[in-house]
Design an enzyme around this catalytic site. Structure first.
Site, PDB file in Angstrom:
ATOM      1  N   LYS A 133       0.882  -1.219   0.018  1.00 20.42           N
ATOM      2  CA  LYS A 133       0.078   0.015  -0.075  1.00 20.42           C
ATOM      3  C   LYS A 133       0.959   1.063  -0.052  1.00 20.42           C
ATOM      4  CE  LYS A 133      -0.473  -0.357   5.098  1.00 20.42           C
ATOM      5  NZ  LYS A 133      -1.193  -0.859   6.175  1.00 20.42           N
ATOM      6  N   TYR A 181      16.050  30.256   8.504  1.00 18.25           N
ATOM      7  CA  TYR A 181      14.894  30.936   9.203  1.00 18.25           C
ATOM      8  C   TYR A 181      14.929  30.950  10.631  1.00 18.25           C
ATOM      9  CZ  TYR A 181      12.279  30.689   4.461  1.00 18.25           C
ATOM     10  OH  TYR A 181      12.007  30.688   3.318  1.00 18.25           O
TER      11      TYR A 181
HETATM   12  C1  LIG Z   1      -0.616  -1.742   6.809  1.00 17.58           C
HETATM   13  C2  LIG Z   1      -1.067  -3.111   7.175  1.00 17.58           C
HETATM   14  C3  LIG Z   1      -0.166  -4.331   7.334  1.00 17.58           C
HETATM   15  C4  LIG Z   1       1.187  -4.145   7.210  1.00 17.58           C
HETATM   16  O1  LIG Z   1       1.645  -3.664   8.393  1.00 17.58           O
HETATM   17  P1  LIG Z   1       3.269  -3.605   8.956  1.00 17.58           P
HETATM   18  O2  LIG Z   1       3.418  -2.852  10.334  1.00 17.58           O
HETATM   19  O3  LIG Z   1       3.762  -2.408   7.913  1.00 17.58           O
HETATM   20  O4  LIG Z   1       4.050  -4.721   8.685  1.00 17.58           O
HETATM   21  C5  LIG Z   1      -0.788  -5.318   7.327  1.00 17.58           C
HETATM   22  N1  LIG Z   1      -2.329  -5.489   7.458  1.00 17.58           N
HETATM   23  C6  LIG Z   1      -3.123  -4.506   7.391  1.00 17.58           C
HETATM   24  C7  LIG Z   1      -4.555  -4.510   7.645  1.00 17.58           C
HETATM   25  C8  LIG Z   1      -2.669  -3.188   7.367  1.00 17.58           C
HETATM   26  O5  LIG Z   1      -3.220  -2.219   7.354  1.00 17.58           O
END
Ligand SMILES: *Cc1c(COP(=O)(O)O)cnc(C)c1O
Length: 344
Positions: free
Chosen positions: A31, A242
């Site tokens: 994702k 800044y």
């Molecule tokens: C993002 C996510 C993962 C992966 O999690 P990590 O901590 O990055 O390994 C797995 N399952 C779901 C439902 C997620 O939203």
């Protein structure tokens, strides 16, 4: 120059996580454009390593990676079946009774997964919803077979092994899935490290693939080098950046590098001890991080190289995140689009 992404290290991390859960299939969470590293490159590398189950957050992300993966790869959409979303070739993870009935009405033969809420109270069907749809869901005929492709849940505190919520959620997931013969999934990266009770049939690592905590044995994946635009001499009485927040205590040499908070190098890194590396020599960030520029104290270098590294094996995403008061996930997913990305 720019952002280098070691896809061989991603594949090695996937294999290492697979070895930690030998009884289960190992999926891959890609994702948010593979946590900012480029899903179109990373997902095929994971497929080549052996991954067949890919997870994205939104349907549009699934549509974007689908053409980069062979037919036998499954692409799960964690947001489930949202209104007006095209899900061809994707498997929605249905999070509510509403999503379940929408999905069955619109894709009566389409493969689907189910998410149950085992205690995080973010996504997934609660006890009552699951009770209402379970028999219909488990008996549903799809092109992939009978029932859901996967029944899953997600842990709220898996990165804290001693947290009591882990055992509570495990027990609740077991209870909710009693008698369910569909494959089950509970563990992301943190859950894999909690041990075999949490592995079930399929694991869903994300951050561990990309070199982040809590998978501390991960191989580093990213190197980010920033171009030096110019250097100048300053001394006591001068200030840099800044707000004039930093003043040298000695005659100093300052390098100004070409990246800033617009590129995901958070403004909260200002004055927090983060460094840029010239080979094995650390050079502190001084003054405020601005939108496009960072100023670095390079006084102790005999030669200022054309680029300085802000992410490398010496200062990984978690170390940088700690300086910024955040987590490695946020550093990775904030990496901007002005870097040239190179995959190896
Ligand atoms: C993002 C996510 C993962 C992966 O999690 P990590 O901590 O990055 O390994 C797995 N399952 C779901 C439902 C997620 O939203």
């Amino acid at each position: 120059m720019g952002l280098r992404i070691d896809t061989a290290a991603v594949a090695a991390n996937w294999r290492a996580l697979a070895d930690l859960a030998p009884g289960a299939r190992t999926g891959a969470v890609v994702k948010a454009d593979a946590y900012g590293l480029g899903a179109a490159r990373v997902a095929p590398a994971l497929y080549a390593a052996g991954a067949r189950d890919f997870f994205v957050a939104q349907a549009a992300e699934g549509r974007a990676i689908r053409p980069h993966l062979p037919e036998d790869a499954r692409v799960f959409v964690l947001a489930g079946h949202m209104p007006r979303e095209a899900l061809d070739g994707l498997i929605p993870v249905l999070n509510s009774a509403e999503q379940f009935f929408r999905d069955r009405a619109l894709r009566p033969r389409g493969a689907f997964a189910i998410q149950l809420d085992s205690g995080m109270h973010r996504l997934g069907m609660d006890n009552a919803e699951w009770a209402a749809v379970a028999s219909e869901a488990l008996a549903a005929r799809t092109d992939a077979g009978t029932g859901p492709t996967l029944v899953m849940s997600h842990l709220a505190c898996a990165d804290e092994p001693a947290h009591p919520a882990n055992a509570v959620q495990l027990a609740e997931f077991r209870r909710l899935t009693q008698g369910v013969s569909a494959p089950r999934s509970l563990a992301a990266t943190g859950g894999i490290l909690l041990g075999r009770d949490f592995h079930f049939d399929l694991t869903r690592p994300g951050i561990g693939l990309y070199g982040g905590a809590p998978f501390t044995d991960a191989r580093p994946v990213v190197t980010l080098s920033l171009e030096v635009i110019q250097t100048r001499s300053v001394g006591p009485g001068d200030c840099v950046g800044y707000g004039c927040t930093w003043t040298p205590e000695r005659p100093s040499r300052i390098a100004t590098v070409s990246a800033g908070y617009a590129d995901g190098l958070l403004r909260s890194l200002s004055g927090q001890g983060a460094v840029l590396w010239a080979g094995d020599q650390p050079c502190p960030i001084v003054g405020r991080v601005s939108m496009d520029l960072i100023t670095v104290d390079v006084t102790d270098l005999s030669v200022v190289p054309p680029e300085l590294e802000i992410l490398n094996p010496r200062q990984g995403v978690d170390a940088l995140a700690a300086c910024a008061g955040t987590i490695g996930y946020e550093i990775l997913t904030s990496l901007g689009h002005r870097y040239t990305r190179q995959w190896s």
